[in-house]
Design a protein around this motif. Structure first.
Motif, PDB file in Angstrom:
ATOM      1  N   VAL A 127      -2.127 -50.513  -4.859  1.00  0.00           N
ATOM      2  CA  VAL A 127      -1.259 -50.875  -3.780  1.00  0.00           C
ATOM      3  C   VAL A 127      -0.392 -51.925  -4.035  1.00  0.00           C
ATOM      4  N   SER A 128       0.625 -52.153  -3.270  1.00  0.00           N
ATOM      5  CA  SER A 128       1.448 -53.328  -3.554  1.00  0.00           C
ATOM      6  C   SER A 128       1.231 -54.147  -2.376  1.00  0.00           C
ATOM      7  N   GLY A 129       1.255 -55.402  -2.815  1.00  0.00           N
ATOM      8  CA  GLY A 129       0.974 -56.535  -1.756  1.00  0.00           C
ATOM      9  C   GLY A 129       0.536 -57.916  -2.228  1.00  0.00           C
ATOM     10  N   ASP A 130       0.347 -58.762  -1.420  1.00  0.00           N
ATOM     11  CA  ASP A 130      -0.374 -60.175  -1.943  1.00  0.00           C
ATOM     12  C   ASP A 130      -1.814 -60.107  -2.053  1.00  0.00           C
ATOM     13  N   PHE A 131      -2.259 -60.554  -3.132  1.00  0.00           N
ATOM     14  CA  PHE A 131      -3.706 -60.667  -3.449  1.00  0.00           C
ATOM     15  C   PHE A 131      -4.392 -61.721  -3.953  1.00  0.00           C
ATOM     16  N   GLU A 132      -5.856 -62.094  -3.668  1.00  0.00           N
ATOM     17  CA  GLU A 132      -6.233 -63.214  -4.442  1.00  0.00           C
ATOM     18  C   GLU A 132      -7.200 -62.539  -5.568  1.00  0.00           C
ATOM     19  N   THR A 133      -7.165 -63.276  -6.654  1.00  0.00           N
ATOM     20  CA  THR A 133      -8.158 -62.832  -7.803  1.00  0.00           C
ATOM     21  C   THR A 133      -9.254 -63.566  -8.018  1.00  0.00           C
ATOM     22  N   TYR A 134     -10.554 -62.984  -7.999  1.00  0.00           N
ATOM     23  CA  TYR A 134     -11.774 -63.497  -8.339  1.00  0.00           C
ATOM     24  C   TYR A 134     -12.384 -62.859  -9.377  1.00  0.00           C
ATOM     25  N   SER A 135     -13.439 -63.370  -9.996  1.00  0.00           N
ATOM     26  CA  SER A 135     -14.531 -62.980 -10.902  1.00  0.00           C
ATOM     27  C   SER A 135     -15.411 -62.622 -10.280  1.00  0.00           C
ATOM     28  N   LEU A 136     -15.768 -61.206  -9.808  1.00  0.00           N
ATOM     29  CA  LEU A 136     -16.995 -61.036  -9.085  1.00  0.00           C
ATOM     30  C   LEU A 136     -17.341 -59.672  -9.672  1.00  0.00           C
ATOM     31  N   SER A 137     -18.752 -59.155  -9.173  1.00  0.00           N
ATOM     32  CA  SER A 137     -19.090 -57.841  -9.460  1.00  0.00           C
ATOM     33  C   SER A 137     -18.434 -56.830  -8.224  1.00  0.00           C
TER      34      SER A 137
ATOM     35  N   VAL B 218      -9.933 -46.799   4.923  1.00  0.00           N
ATOM     36  CA  VAL B 218      -9.124 -45.638   5.787  1.00  0.00           C
ATOM     37  C   VAL B 218      -9.847 -44.531   6.456  1.00  0.00           C
ATOM     38  N   GLY B 219     -11.200 -45.066   6.615  1.00  0.00           N
ATOM     39  CA  GLY B 219     -12.368 -44.150   7.193  1.00  0.00           C
ATOM     40  C   GLY B 219     -11.935 -43.783   8.495  1.00  0.00           C
ATOM     41  N   GLY B 220     -11.949 -42.621   8.915  1.00  0.00           N
ATOM     42  CA  GLY B 220     -11.417 -42.102  10.184  1.00  0.00           C
ATOM     43  C   GLY B 220      -9.975 -41.637  10.302  1.00  0.00           C
ATOM     44  N   TYR B 221      -9.091 -41.917   9.514  1.00  0.00           N
ATOM     45  CA  TYR B 221      -7.726 -41.454   9.604  1.00  0.00           C
ATOM     46  C   TYR B 221      -7.256 -40.623   8.568  1.00  0.00           C
ATOM     47  N   PHE B 222      -6.142 -39.976   8.737  1.00  0.00           N
ATOM     48  CA  PHE B 222      -5.497 -39.076   7.690  1.00  0.00           C
ATOM     49  C   PHE B 222      -4.095 -38.947   8.138  1.00  0.00           C
ATOM     50  N   LEU B 223      -3.150 -38.717   7.140  1.00  0.00           N
ATOM     51  CA  LEU B 223      -1.969 -38.468   7.280  1.00  0.00           C
ATOM     52  C   LEU B 223      -1.517 -37.119   6.884  1.00  0.00           C
ATOM     53  N   LEU B 224      -0.680 -36.645   7.611  1.00  0.00           N
ATOM     54  CA  LEU B 224      -0.184 -35.043   7.432  1.00  0.00           C
ATOM     55  C   LEU B 224       1.143 -34.956   7.099  1.00  0.00           C
ATOM     56  N   ARG B 225       1.486 -34.138   6.194  1.00  0.00           N
ATOM     57  CA  ARG B 225       2.976 -33.988   5.760  1.00  0.00           C
ATOM     58  C   ARG B 225       3.150 -32.749   6.083  1.00  0.00           C
ATOM     59  N   PRO B 226       3.657 -32.490   7.305  1.00  0.00           N
ATOM     60  CA  PRO B 226       3.978 -30.848   7.518  1.00  0.00           C
ATOM     61  C   PRO B 226       5.102 -30.250   6.477  1.00  0.00           C
ATOM     62  N   SER B 227       5.101 -28.959   6.303  1.00  0.00           N
ATOM     63  CA  SER B 227       5.894 -28.483   5.529  1.00  0.00           C
ATOM     64  C   SER B 227       7.315 -28.280   6.119  1.00  0.00           C
ATOM     65  N   SER B 228       7.589 -28.565   7.332  1.00  0.00           N
ATOM     66  CA  SER B 228       8.782 -28.465   8.049  1.00  0.00           C
ATOM     67  C   SER B 228       8.851 -29.865   9.088  1.00  0.00           C
TER      68      SER B 228
ATOM     69  N   MET C  16      -2.279 -49.284   8.634  1.00  0.00           N
ATOM     70  CA  MET C  16      -1.075 -48.377   8.577  1.00  0.00           C
ATOM     71  C   MET C  16      -0.252 -48.357   7.149  1.00  0.00           C
ATOM     72  N   LYS C  17      -0.128 -49.581   6.531  1.00  0.00           N
ATOM     73  CA  LYS C  17       0.717 -49.720   5.680  1.00  0.00           C
ATOM     74  C   LYS C  17      -0.208 -49.140   4.380  1.00  0.00           C
ATOM     75  N   LEU C  18      -1.591 -49.300   4.390  1.00  0.00           N
ATOM     76  CA  LEU C  18      -2.322 -48.732   3.344  1.00  0.00           C
ATOM     77  C   LEU C  18      -2.211 -47.332   3.161  1.00  0.00           C
ATOM     78  N   LEU C  19      -2.289 -46.495   4.397  1.00  0.00           N
ATOM     79  CA  LEU C  19      -2.199 -45.260   4.553  1.00  0.00           C
ATOM     80  C   LEU C  19      -0.891 -44.764   4.096  1.00  0.00           C
ATOM     81  N   MET C  20       0.149 -45.258   4.488  1.00  0.00           N
ATOM     82  CA  MET C  20       1.598 -44.957   4.008  1.00  0.00           C
ATOM     83  C   MET C  20       1.592 -45.133   2.655  1.00  0.00           C
ATOM     84  N   GLN C  21       1.206 -46.101   1.882  1.00  0.00           N
ATOM     85  CA  GLN C  21       1.499 -46.466   0.565  1.00  0.00           C
ATOM     86  C   GLN C  21       0.558 -45.475  -0.327  1.00  0.00           C
ATOM     87  N   SER C  22      -0.694 -45.089   0.179  1.00  0.00           N
ATOM     88  CA  SER C  22      -1.399 -44.000  -0.406  1.00  0.00           C
ATOM     89  C   SER C  22      -0.862 -42.793  -0.557  1.00  0.00           C
ATOM     90  N   MET C  23      -0.111 -42.233   0.594  1.00  0.00           N
ATOM     91  CA  MET C  23       0.866 -41.055   0.581  1.00  0.00           C
ATOM     92  C   MET C  23       2.061 -41.056   0.055  1.00  0.00           C
TER      93      MET C  23
END
Length: 207
Positions: free
Chosen positions: A36-46, A97-107, A133-140
């Motif tokens: 994804v595109s965004g601001d993040f913090e970096t860690y050394s973790l499992s 994203v659990g519980g949500y999904f995006l549709l891209r209709p053919s028309s 919402m931004k996560l879902l939109m980037q994913s699609m």
């Protein structure tokens, strides 16, 4: 077209998803050499600890773990874009994203037709917080979508499909005005005066 996610399973038995503090993170952008595109913090973790840190952060809905070097990215703010970021194959991205999904209709469809498209997939047209919402939109790779907000013309309030009045709704400048139906475009909401046709995606939730 309906967006699809990786299989939901629980760590540490499998690596398709991570369950942390009651939040199920599902692998996204699998096989695309992207994150994804965004601001993040970096860690050394499992991997499991990375999921836990995201869960504890108030704005985190997505994290990524690089198996090469056990590097963890916890995203604190996603960018309002439909563009993802190139990443090495070793970086695995997981989103809430659990519980949500995006549709891209053919028309193109109207908001009312969008309701039916969701129903055809055993869902309802939905509204969700802006980070998810931004996560879902980037994913699609989608920049615009009908969402499940409409004006109640008796009370004048904007409500979701369950009759709830959502809080912290960020409208575009000059909106909602006198519109009746809501749609999302790269980070903000707009309202439509009429039930017009559009080739936007549709945000649905499983009923």
């Amino acid at each position: 077209m309906k967006c699809s996610w990786g299989t939901v399973v629980v760590l540490p038995l499998f690596l398709g998803a991570a369950l942390s503090n009651g939040v199920s993170y599902i692998r996204i952008l699998e096989g695309e050499d992207a994150t994804v595109s965004g601001d993040f913090e970096t860690y050394s973790l499992s991997m499991l600890r990375c999921a836990s840190v995201c869960t504890q952060h108030p704005t985190c809905v997505v994290w990524a773990w690089d198996s090469f070097g056990a590097s963890c990215r916890v995203y604190t703010l996603l960018w309002p874009t439909d563009t993802v970021t190139s990443a090495p194959p070793s970086l695995r991205t997981y989103g809430d994203v659990g519980g949500y999904f995006l549709l891209r209709p053919s028309s193109s469809s109207t908001w009312t037709e969008a309701q039916q498209h969701c129903a055809d997939e055993n869902g309802i047209i939905a509204f969700v917080g802006f980070e998810k919402m931004k996560l879902l939109m980037q994913s699609m790779r989608s920049s615009a979508a009908w969402v499940g907000l409409h004006r109640d013309h008796v009370t004048g309030l904007w409500k979701d499909q369950l009759g709830n009045v959502p809080q912290d709704v960020y409208w575009g400048s000059g909106f909602p005005g006198s519109g009746s139906y809501a749609y999302y475009v790269v980070g903000v909401l707009y309202s439509a005066l009429g039930d017009f046709h559009s080739d936007m995606g549709i945000l649905c939730a499983y009923a």
